[in-house]
Design a protein around this motif. Structure first.
Motif, PDB file in Angstrom:
ATOM      1  N   SER A  11       0.837  -1.208   0.000  1.00  0.00           N
ATOM      2  CA  SER A  11       0.000   0.000   0.000  1.00  0.00           C
ATOM      3  C   SER A  11       0.868   1.252   0.000  1.00  0.00           C
ATOM      4  CB  SER A  11      -0.936   0.005   1.211  1.00  0.00           C
ATOM      5  OG  SER A  11      -1.879  -1.033   1.105  1.00  0.00           O
ATOM      6  N   THR A  12       1.965   1.209   0.725  1.00  0.00           N
ATOM      7  CA  THR A  12       2.876   2.362   0.730  1.00  0.00           C
ATOM      8  C   THR A  12       3.381   2.627  -0.685  1.00  0.00           C
ATOM      9  OG1 THR A  12       3.543   1.805   2.984  1.00  0.00           O
ATOM     10  CG2 THR A  12       4.984   3.298   1.772  1.00  0.00           C
ATOM     11  N   LEU A  13       3.732   1.566  -1.390  1.00  0.00           N
ATOM     12  CA  LEU A  13       4.202   1.703  -2.773  1.00  0.00           C
ATOM     13  C   LEU A  13       3.102   2.324  -3.641  1.00  0.00           C
ATOM     14  CD1 LEU A  13       6.245   1.134  -5.064  1.00  0.00           C
ATOM     15  CD2 LEU A  13       5.234  -1.146  -5.275  1.00  0.00           C
ATOM     16  N   LEU A  14       1.886   1.811  -3.503  1.00  0.00           N
ATOM     17  CA  LEU A  14       0.779   2.329  -4.308  1.00  0.00           C
ATOM     18  C   LEU A  14       0.478   3.792  -3.971  1.00  0.00           C
ATOM     19  CD1 LEU A  14      -0.362   0.260  -6.280  1.00  0.00           C
ATOM     20  CD2 LEU A  14      -2.543   0.489  -5.113  1.00  0.00           C
TER      21      LEU A  14
ATOM     22  N   LYS B  89      -5.217   7.984 -17.054  1.00  0.00           N
ATOM     23  CA  LYS B  89      -4.216   7.200 -17.782  1.00  0.00           C
ATOM     24  C   LYS B  89      -3.729   6.049 -16.917  1.00  0.00           C
ATOM     25  CE  LYS B  89      -4.286   9.627 -21.424  1.00  0.00           C
ATOM     26  NZ  LYS B  89      -5.752   9.652 -21.168  1.00  0.00           N
ATOM     27  N   LEU B  90      -3.676   6.288 -15.599  1.00  0.00           N
ATOM     28  CA  LEU B  90      -3.138   5.285 -14.677  1.00  0.00           C
ATOM     29  C   LEU B  90      -4.182   4.972 -13.608  1.00  0.00           C
ATOM     30  CD1 LEU B  90      -0.750   3.616 -13.462  1.00  0.00           C
ATOM     31  CD2 LEU B  90      -0.035   5.704 -12.283  1.00  0.00           C
ATOM     32  N   ILE B  91      -4.495   3.682 -13.464  1.00  0.00           N
ATOM     33  CA  ILE B  91      -5.435   3.252 -12.429  1.00  0.00           C
ATOM     34  C   ILE B  91      -4.653   2.491 -11.365  1.00  0.00           C
ATOM     35  CG2 ILE B  91      -7.433   1.765 -11.920  1.00  0.00           C
ATOM     36  CD1 ILE B  91      -8.364   2.289 -14.820  1.00  0.00           C
ATOM     37  N   LEU B  92      -4.809   2.919 -10.106  1.00  0.00           N
ATOM     38  CA  LEU B  92      -4.134   2.275  -8.985  1.00  0.00           C
ATOM     39  C   LEU B  92      -5.194   1.593  -8.137  1.00  0.00           C
ATOM     40  CD1 LEU B  92      -1.820   5.298  -8.200  1.00  0.00           C
ATOM     41  CD2 LEU B  92      -1.131   3.134  -9.261  1.00  0.00           C
ATOM     42  N   ALA B  93      -5.064   0.296  -7.968  1.00  0.00           N
ATOM     43  CA  ALA B  93      -6.095  -0.461  -7.261  1.00  0.00           C
ATOM     44  C   ALA B  93      -5.444  -1.249  -6.127  1.00  0.00           C
ATOM     45  CB  ALA B  93      -6.809  -1.401  -8.237  1.00  0.00           C
ATOM     46  N   ASP B  94      -5.856  -0.951  -4.886  1.00  0.00           N
ATOM     47  CA  ASP B  94      -5.269  -1.615  -3.712  1.00  0.00           C
ATOM     48  C   ASP B  94      -6.220  -2.706  -3.220  1.00  0.00           C
ATOM     49  OD1 ASP B  94      -3.770  -2.361  -1.553  1.00  0.00           O
ATOM     50  OD2 ASP B  94      -3.554  -0.335  -0.728  1.00  0.00           O
ATOM     51  N   GLU B  95      -5.922  -3.935  -3.536  1.00  0.00           N
ATOM     52  CA  GLU B  95      -6.755  -5.098  -3.192  1.00  0.00           C
ATOM     53  C   GLU B  95      -8.224  -4.864  -3.571  1.00  0.00           C
ATOM     54  OE1 GLU B  95      -5.977  -7.073   0.507  1.00  0.00           O
ATOM     55  OE2 GLU B  95      -4.119  -5.955   0.827  1.00  0.00           O
TER      56      GLU B  95
ATOM     57  N   MET C  86      -2.063  -2.962  -9.629  1.00  0.00           N
ATOM     58  CA  MET C  86      -3.063  -3.516  -8.714  1.00  0.00           C
ATOM     59  C   MET C  86      -2.408  -4.393  -7.656  1.00  0.00           C
ATOM     60  SD  MET C  86      -5.929  -6.389  -9.749  1.00  0.00           S
ATOM     61  CE  MET C  86      -4.674  -7.639 -10.106  1.00  0.00           C
ATOM     62  N   VAL C  87      -2.678  -4.103  -6.394  1.00  0.00           N
ATOM     63  CA  VAL C  87      -2.234  -4.977  -5.317  1.00  0.00           C
ATOM     64  C   VAL C  87      -3.262  -6.089  -5.166  1.00  0.00           C
ATOM     65  CG1 VAL C  87      -1.866  -5.148  -2.816  1.00  0.00           C
ATOM     66  CG2 VAL C  87      -1.046  -3.134  -4.077  1.00  0.00           C
TER      67      VAL C  87
END
Ligand SMILES: Nc1ncnc2c1ncn2[C@@H]1O[C@H](COP(=O)(O)OP(=O)(O)O)[C@@H](O)[C@H]1O
Ligand SMILES: [Mg+2]
Length: 226
Positions: A45-48, A161-167, A196-197
């Motif tokens: 999560s820190t990375l995301l 452009k960028l989708i970040l998905a955490d679990e 995506m995590v």
């Protein structure tokens, strides 16, 4: 599209110091679909959050489309988030006082678009994830799967452009998880870059590359065989 160069993240409080990330090097090309895996607490999560500019690295460079943004002013980062990023979280993070339609419209907040265009975009995003008929409901009236699809609509309504998905499937049953993965796969096919995590090997398999983390470091990065 993004390049992390020797990123580290230290959390300091009065008594303890936690190293959440150490020497992270990661490049994500435009159009990639990357899964991030690793045990709880390893820094996913820190990375995301750093990728999403919600958090800043303690050291290292973060290039977003060749521009070093590790130390960029907050206003610039806010604009980047608004115009280019979409976020999806495990716990949906919808606002219960607002309707689903209003929640999705939040994804266009501060955009200088006309009211008609905003309404059109919100309708299209809701339609896209199959929740158009829930427009006037409140989040607690929806199933978990529907809530997550609403959260995806909110994330994509601005055409990021960028989708970040955490679990994103962490709180969903198999069927709803599959639906969410199908939507993400479609978005990637249409050109969105996704990081995506996930704890699900099956869902990581759907991504084109898996990054394995342990104790704040990247262990391996393996591309799926074609
Ligand atoms: N805001 C914070 N303050 C202090 N420590 C934190 C904070 N956020 C994360 N950490 C610590 O950093 C490490 C990595 O956390 P996190 O990125 O949430 O891991 P993961 O998502 O892989 O479970 C953990 O040891 C966690 O306790
Ligand atoms: Mg996490």
């Amino acid at each position: 599209m993004i390049h992390l160069d020797n990123i580290s993240r230290l959390f300091r409080s009065d008594e303890v110091e936690t190293t959440a990330l150490t020497d992270i090097d990661l490049t994500v090309e435009a159009g990639e679909f990357v899964a991030v895996m690793g045990p709880s607490g390893c820094g996913k999560s820190t990375l995301l959050n750093i990728l999403g500019t919600i958090d800043r690295p303690s050291a290292g460079r973060y290039l977003f489309e060749s521009e070093d943004i590790a130390k960029a002013p907050e206003a610039e980062l806010a604009k980047l988030r608004r115009d280019r990023l979409g976020f999806v979280f495990q716990s949906f993070n919808l606002i219960d006082e607002l309707t689903i339609g209003e929640n999705v419209a939040l994804g266009l907040a501060y955009r200088s678009l006309g009211g008609a265009e905003k309404r059109e975009r919100v309708a299209a995003a809701m339609d896209r994830v199959g929740i158009a008929h829930r427009k006037n409901h409140h989040p607690h009236q929806l199933s978990g799967g529907q809530q997550q699809r609403a959260a995806i609509a909110r994330a994509i309504v601005g055409d990021p452009k960028l989708i970040l998905a955490d679990e994103p499937t962490g709180n969903l049953d198999t069927e709803n998880g599959t639906q969410v993965m199908n939507i993400l796969t479609e978005l990637n096919t249409e050109g969105a870059t996704i990081v995506m995590v996930t704890h699900s090997p099956a869902h990581a398999d759907i991504a084109k590359r898996t990054v394995h983390m342990l104790d704040g470091r990247i262990l391996t990065s393996a591309r799926r065989a074609a």
